[in-house]
Write an enzyme that holds these catalytic residues in place. Structure first.
Site, PDB file in Angstrom:
ATOM      1  N   SER A 240     -42.379  -7.300 -34.391  1.00  0.00           N
ATOM      2  CA  SER A 240     -42.117  -6.109 -33.742  1.00  0.00           C
ATOM      3  C   SER A 240     -43.438  -6.207 -32.558  1.00  0.00           C
ATOM      4  O   SER A 240     -42.960  -5.737 -31.579  1.00  0.00           O
ATOM      5  CB  SER A 240     -42.383  -4.659 -34.458  1.00  0.00           C
ATOM      6  OG  SER A 240     -43.641  -5.167 -35.537  1.00  0.00           O
ATOM      7  N   HIS A 270     -38.964  -8.444 -42.002  1.00  0.00           N
ATOM      8  CA  HIS A 270     -40.019  -7.903 -41.337  1.00  0.00           C
ATOM      9  C   HIS A 270     -40.435  -6.602 -42.114  1.00  0.00           C
ATOM     10  O   HIS A 270     -40.513  -6.304 -43.166  1.00  0.00           O
ATOM     11  CB  HIS A 270     -39.872  -7.824 -39.956  1.00  0.00           C
ATOM     12  CG  HIS A 270     -41.138  -7.539 -38.982  1.00  0.00           C
ATOM     13  ND1 HIS A 270     -42.601  -7.661 -39.370  1.00  0.00           N
ATOM     14  CD2 HIS A 270     -41.265  -7.267 -37.992  1.00  0.00           C
ATOM     15  CE1 HIS A 270     -43.373  -7.117 -38.507  1.00  0.00           C
ATOM     16  NE2 HIS A 270     -42.508  -6.961 -37.395  1.00  0.00           N
ATOM     17  N   HIS A 317     -45.980 -14.822 -46.575  1.00  0.00           N
ATOM     18  CA  HIS A 317     -46.523 -14.283 -45.281  1.00  0.00           C
ATOM     19  C   HIS A 317     -46.461 -15.424 -44.336  1.00  0.00           C
ATOM     20  O   HIS A 317     -46.557 -16.425 -44.688  1.00  0.00           O
ATOM     21  CB  HIS A 317     -47.713 -13.661 -45.133  1.00  0.00           C
ATOM     22  CG  HIS A 317     -48.092 -12.788 -44.048  1.00  0.00           C
ATOM     23  ND1 HIS A 317     -48.639 -13.114 -42.864  1.00  0.00           N
ATOM     24  CD2 HIS A 317     -47.742 -11.316 -43.943  1.00  0.00           C
ATOM     25  CE1 HIS A 317     -48.389 -11.959 -42.019  1.00  0.00           C
ATOM     26  NE2 HIS A 317     -48.006 -11.176 -42.520  1.00  0.00           N
ATOM     27  N   ARG A 326     -54.157  -5.012 -46.610  1.00  0.00           N
ATOM     28  CA  ARG A 326     -53.418  -3.829 -46.914  1.00  0.00           C
ATOM     29  C   ARG A 326     -53.169  -3.495 -48.170  1.00  0.00           C
ATOM     30  O   ARG A 326     -52.836  -2.379 -48.743  1.00  0.00           O
ATOM     31  CB  ARG A 326     -52.464  -3.843 -45.896  1.00  0.00           C
ATOM     32  CG  ARG A 326     -53.053  -4.027 -44.419  1.00  0.00           C
ATOM     33  CD  ARG A 326     -51.919  -4.342 -43.380  1.00  0.00           C
ATOM     34  NE  ARG A 326     -51.064  -5.455 -43.706  1.00  0.00           N
ATOM     35  CZ  ARG A 326     -49.998  -5.805 -43.053  1.00  0.00           C
ATOM     36  NH1 ARG A 326     -49.428  -5.078 -41.906  1.00  0.00           N
ATOM     37  NH2 ARG A 326     -49.292  -6.902 -43.379  1.00  0.00           N
ATOM     38  N   ASP A 372     -45.991  -4.674 -47.965  1.00  0.00           N
ATOM     39  CA  ASP A 372     -44.857  -4.355 -48.395  1.00  0.00           C
ATOM     40  C   ASP A 372     -44.664  -4.302 -49.935  1.00  0.00           C
ATOM     41  O   ASP A 372     -43.622  -3.358 -50.373  1.00  0.00           O
ATOM     42  CB  ASP A 372     -43.666  -4.871 -47.607  1.00  0.00           C
ATOM     43  CG  ASP A 372     -43.708  -4.629 -46.132  1.00  0.00           C
ATOM     44  OD1 ASP A 372     -43.853  -3.517 -45.737  1.00  0.00           O
ATOM     45  OD2 ASP A 372     -43.442  -5.669 -45.476  1.00  0.00           O
TER      46      ASP A 372
END
Ligand code: HAX
Length: 432
Positions: A240, A270, A317, A326, A372
């Site tokens: 992105s 993604h 990843h 995160r 995610d």
């Protein structure tokens, strides 16, 4: 000094610093590229500059030098809140400085002045079928706003290159103010019978977004603040961010650049991974009926997924080689507010079960969870159960980082991107 004046000073100084650096080191080698890298997603090739953040494979992301725990502690909070305000991460990413309460207030006031979205955007979205993916509508809504671009208008009028960043800044501020409104519209249009909720200008950016979605609990406000901070930036090479930067390099307006970036974010490898994670967990849960699955059950389910040739969403990843900080921040939030939630307990078990499975499987270079793997369960807990929509939250947040960089791209006068591609025949001839 206001944000735009601060940026003016900083951009001028940084442009001089950059040009002095280039003069001295411009011809030195930053990276070499192997044939493997050309075929395999350019992993690790250092070939672009991104001011806002830097990703260390083991430590995770640093926003302008600050880690996630530091950002959570140091950025201004809403009155009575404990999570950082996304207006603050925008200030940090775009200026490089930690914001004061006044800096955040200024951004909030700016956003309030720029919130209006023209009716034709909603008419455009209402023309779309209700089974459209929310990311399609979100991207389309942003694209339809291109007509409002102050940058495109000024460019047509022939402004000098030195002023490009100023109009990009104006578009960035307008767009950030409007993104939650478009995003909330998409949600209410698709899932709540088009019963729209007016913004509440007394709320901060994230809380107002939650409010327009129809979720007014203080805990959701806190979750939204944290969510929008954590997804804001992850260096420049992810799909992105890189798309936004690439499209912007053609001097396409920020509306065109962000709409394109959202299309990249909408891919399942993604940003779409967050909806895939929840789908996978709910299917897993349903397959065990009323019984809470054990770790052994989860291990078997994971192997079934892998043996069917599918990836385990939320794990692995391209750059990270440890648990995504995160993920850890979201886990801390869950431990504080929803420790007994059944899906959170499954997410926790997966944290123990999946890495050894992926290590044994022997393919993924990183067996640890990414952001995610955790974000969806929090939204789900608070009743936001339309998981096709989850990537839109990611998109609103990621726009903060991409727009910050776009202002810098124009401030530094970066040219159009145009790497060189080759064919297999060229490689056979030239690589011996
Ligand atoms: N499950 C199963 N296999 C996996 C895997 C996973 N979670 N992660 C990687 N692999 C496989 C890859 O598919 C690849 O297989 P092939 O050699 O057969 O093609 C192999 O392991 C090597 O891949 P890698 O080098 O470790 O990983 P990549 O850099 O190619 O891809 C991905 C990184 C994130 C896309 C990958 O780990 C993946 O597909 N994960 C699941 C989807 C996901 O969680 N995506 C979100 C990532 C974070 C993000 O960008 N959010 O927006």
């Amino acid at each position: 000094m206001g944000l735009k004046d601060t940026l003016r000073t900083k951009i001028q100084k940084r442009a001089e610093e950059t040009s002095a650096f280039l003069k001295e080191h411009g011809e030195k080698i930053l990276s070499e590229v192997t044939v493997n890298q050309a075929y395999r997603g350019m992993r690790g090739v250092k070939c672009m500059v991104w001011e806002g953040s830097l990703l260390d494979p083991y430590e995770g992301i640093r926003f302008r030098g600050y880690t996630i725990p530091e950002v959570r502690e140091m950025l201004p909070k809403a009155p009575g809140g404990e999570e950082p305000l996304p207006e603050g991460i925008f200030y940090l990413l775009v200026t490089g400085d930690l914001p004061t309460e006044e800096n955040v207030k200024e951004i909030q006031e700016e956003f309030k002045k720029r919130m209006e979205v023209p009716g034709y955007v909603f008419d455009t979205l209402r023309a779309m079928p209700k089974d459209s993916h929310p990311m399609t509508l979100f991207s389309l809504g942003i694209l339809s706003l291109q007509n409002e671009s102050k940058f495109a208008k000024a460019y047509r009028e022939g402004i000098p290159k030195t002023q490009y960043w100023e109009y990009t800044y104006e578009d960035a501020m307008d767009l950030l103010a409007r993104l939650p409104i478009i995003a909330a519209f998409v949600y209410r249009y698709l899932y709540k019978d088009d019963q729209q909720i007016d913004p509440d200008p007394s709320l901060d950016w994230a809380a107002n977004f939650a409010h327009m979605l129809g979720y007014d609990q203080p805990e959701v406000y806190e979750l939204m603040r944290l969510y929008l901070v954590l997804h804001s930036d992850h260096e420049g090479g992810n799909v992105s961010a890189h798309t936004g930067h690439l499209v912007g390099s053609a001097l396409s307006s920020p509306y065109l650049a962000i709409s394109s970036a959202m299309n990249g974010l909408a891919g399942p490898l993604h940003g779409l991974a967050n909806q895939e994670v929840l789908r996978w967990i709910l299917e897993l849960k349903a397959s065990f009926g009323d019984k809470m699955p054990t770790k052994e059950d989860l291990e078997k389910y994971a192997w079934d997924t892998l043996n069917a040739g599918k990836v385990i969403p939320g794990f692995g990843h391209a750059v990270l080689r440890k648990t995504d900080p995160r993920y850890t921040a979201f886990r801390e939030f869950a431990l504080k507010y929803l420790p007994d939630d059944e899906i959170f307990q499954i997410v926790s078990m997966l944290y123990e079960v999946i890495p050894p499975v992926l290590m044994k499987h022997g393919k993924a270079k990183n067996p640890w969870p990414n952001v995610d793997a955790h974000s969806g369960v929090l939204l789900y807990h608070y009743g936001i159960r339309e998981f096709d929509y989850y990537t839109v939250f990611f998109g609103v947040s990621r726009s903060i980082g991409i727009l910050s960089q776009l202002i810098w791209d124009r401030g530094l006068g970066l040219p159009i991107e145009r790497p060189k591609s080759v064919t297999l025949e060229w490689l056979k001839e030239n690589i011996k």
